[in-house]
Scaffold this active site. Structure first.
Site, short mmCIF file in Angstrom:
data_model
loop_
_atom_site.label_atom_id
_atom_site.label_comp_id
_atom_site.label_asym_id
_atom_site.label_seq_id
_atom_site.Cartn_x
_atom_site.Cartn_y
_atom_site.Cartn_z
N ARG A 17 61.35 82.50 31.36
CA ARG A 17 62.89 82.47 31.68
C ARG A 17 62.58 81.84 33.16
O ARG A 17 62.52 82.59 33.98
CB ARG A 17 62.97 83.72 31.76
CG ARG A 17 63.11 84.76 30.38
CD ARG A 17 63.54 85.92 30.36
NE ARG A 17 63.51 86.80 29.79
CZ ARG A 17 63.87 88.07 29.58
NH1 ARG A 17 64.93 88.74 30.44
NH2 ARG A 17 63.73 88.98 28.87
N LYS A 77 61.58 99.11 30.01
CA LYS A 77 62.58 99.89 29.10
C LYS A 77 62.27 99.26 27.57
O LYS A 77 62.02 99.97 26.93
CB LYS A 77 63.92 99.50 29.44
CG LYS A 77 64.40 100.20 30.75
CD LYS A 77 65.63 100.30 31.23
CE LYS A 77 66.20 98.95 31.24
NZ LYS A 77 65.95 98.32 32.52
N ARG A 110 57.31 88.24 33.75
CA ARG A 110 57.87 88.24 32.51
C ARG A 110 58.49 86.84 32.49
O ARG A 110 58.19 86.27 31.51
CB ARG A 110 58.92 89.39 32.59
CG ARG A 110 59.65 89.21 31.34
CD ARG A 110 60.46 90.39 31.08
NE ARG A 110 61.43 90.54 31.92
CZ ARG A 110 62.44 91.31 31.83
NH1 ARG A 110 62.32 92.36 31.28
NH2 ARG A 110 63.75 91.11 32.80
N ARG A 141 69.35 90.52 41.46
CA ARG A 141 69.54 91.56 40.42
C ARG A 141 69.00 92.79 40.85
O ARG A 141 69.84 94.18 40.35
CB ARG A 141 68.35 91.29 39.29
CG ARG A 141 68.89 90.02 38.43
CD ARG A 141 68.21 89.66 37.43
NE ARG A 141 67.91 90.55 36.35
CZ ARG A 141 67.06 90.57 35.32
NH1 ARG A 141 66.51 89.32 35.05
NH2 ARG A 141 67.14 91.43 34.41
N ARG A 145 75.62 100.54 32.46
CA ARG A 145 75.15 100.21 33.72
C ARG A 145 76.10 100.42 35.16
O ARG A 145 75.73 100.20 35.97
CB ARG A 145 75.14 98.41 33.68
CG ARG A 145 73.93 97.86 33.01
CD ARG A 145 74.23 96.47 32.92
NE ARG A 145 73.23 95.86 32.07
CZ ARG A 145 72.13 95.05 32.24
NH1 ARG A 145 71.91 95.04 33.40
NH2 ARG A 145 71.59 94.58 31.32
#
Ligand code: IMP
Ligand code: MG
Length: 374
Positions: free
Chosen positions: A321, A201, A315, A333, A276
């Site tokens: 991260r 996104k 990622r 998640r 969300r």
């Protein structure tokens, strides 16, 4: 003769003429007089600024009993952000403790403002609070509390004139005008980028911003910005996030609203990471409705759970991260996405606004598909 008027970017057409409005004021005044004239009471008449100045002025000269006049203003601001919640009632210097109060409003729409105001006055000791409003929109008023005196019931459309404004213009027009949706220069686009974490996104959003000049609204980024700047909203958000709690929808909606209001010259907005949940989607609809706007469409980039896992891990390595490399964090998640976020798809499907794009392919291939839909 063209009776249309233009205020800012929108056109309005005549709706209710001055003489009909005056007659309604006479009728309301007669009802209030019937209740108070021989009651021996001396109520405090409170004009809710700014909108009700016109109505309150006209009504006041028709009241045939002793009364006091006061004025208040309500603000829904917290820092510089509108939250839709009444935070402050300003300017009430009259002591209402033990008094009869008549609240004068221009218009009661959802009723949120006036109901909160009633509670506030009760809290300050008012004995009885009556609501007197020039206009009401029965289709959207959603409280059980009966409105005591109503000038006119109108349809659920945005109106101006007779004290009411569109972004501060139009209050001085003596007739009531209604928004002409066909003529409004209302081409603003509101796209929602949708999809599981790692679907791409953010990447697509950047490309869309470059190509179309849209304003990218990432609620995560906005919150981080507020926190970094140490604004009242940011501080509140920080303490909530540190306690592991979610930032309330209304606060997020307030932030989005000010992003919209602060960027009037862009061709559209790209929401990323919001809504969300279906509650948030409904709140977004409601907020946009208040701006006389609506979601244009929802672009969903879909990929399999397996691919989500792969991309999040990738990622996490690229962007350092460390949290995102843990299997259970990733699984969590994905689960949250299926449970809470996927129902949002049905919400927008029901409005005919949902578009799905297969997220497998190169960035350029997916971008082409996104552009085609737009
Ligand atoms: P509520 O809290 O939804 O009842 O909204 C009440 C306030 O919204 C009013 O005091 C007005 O300031 C504003 N408002 C609601 N509808 C209109 C409208 O059609 N024209 C102008 N202002 C409106
Ligand atoms: Mg008002």
């Amino acid at each position: 003769m063209d009776k249309r008027i233009k205020l800012h970017d929108k056109y309005f057409v005549p709706y209710i003429s001055q003489d009909v409005l005056m007659k309604a004021v006479d009728d309301v005044a007669a009802k209030v007089n019937a209740d108070y004239k021989d009651s021996g009471k001396i109520p405090v008449v409170i004009c809710v600024l700014n909108g009700s100045i016109v109505f309150a002025g006209l009504l006041l000269t028709r009241l045939e009993f002793p009364c006091e006049l006061a004025a208040i203003r309500v603000t829904s601001y917290e820092g510089t952000r509108s939250t839709g919640n009444i935070k402050d009632v300003l300017g009430l210097t009259t002591d209402v403790d033990g008094r009869d109060v008549i609240l004068i409003e221009d218009i009661v729409d959802t009723g949120n403002t006036i109901i909160k105001l009633c509670e506030h006055l009760a809290f300050r000791g008012a004995k009885v609070v009556k609501i007197c409003t020039m206009f009401t929109k029965p289709e959207v008023y959603h409280y059980d509390r009966k409105l005591d005196y109503v000038g006119m019931e109108i349809q659920n459309k945005f109106v101006v004139g007779f004290g009411l404004d569109y972004d501060q213009l139009g209050r001085n027009i003596p007739d009531l005008y209604i928004l002409d949706e066909n003529l409004s220069e209302n081409d603003m686009k509101y796209y929602i980028l949708f999809g599981p974490p790692g679907a791409g996104k953010g990447t697509q959003a950047k490309l869309l911003v470059d190509k179309f000049g849209f304003h990218h609204v990432s609620t995560g980024d906005l919150l981080r910005k507020e926190m970094a700047a140490g604004t009242p909203l940011g501080l509140k958000a920080k303490s909530l996030i540190e306690q592991g709690a979610l930032v309330p929808d209304l606060v997020v909606i307030g932030m989005i609203k000010s992003e919209i209001e602060n960027n009037p010259n862009v061709p559209g907005f790209l929401f990323d990471g919001f809504p969300r949940t279906t509650d948030q989607a409904a709140a977004l609809d409601e907020m946009l409705k208040g701006l006389d706007q609506s979601v244009t469409s929802v672009l969903s980039i879909s990929i399999s759970d397996e691919m989500v896992k792969e991309r999040i891990r990738h990622r996490a390595m690229m962007e350092n991260r460390p949290d995102d490399t843990k299997d259970e964090v990733i699984a969590n998640r994905i689960r949250t996405y299926h449970e809470k976020t996927e129902p949002v798809i049905d919400f927008y499907k029901a409005q005919g606004k949902y578009r799905e794009i297969n997220g497998v392919g190169t960035i350029e291939e997916i971008f082409d598909k996104v552009c085609e839909i737009m």
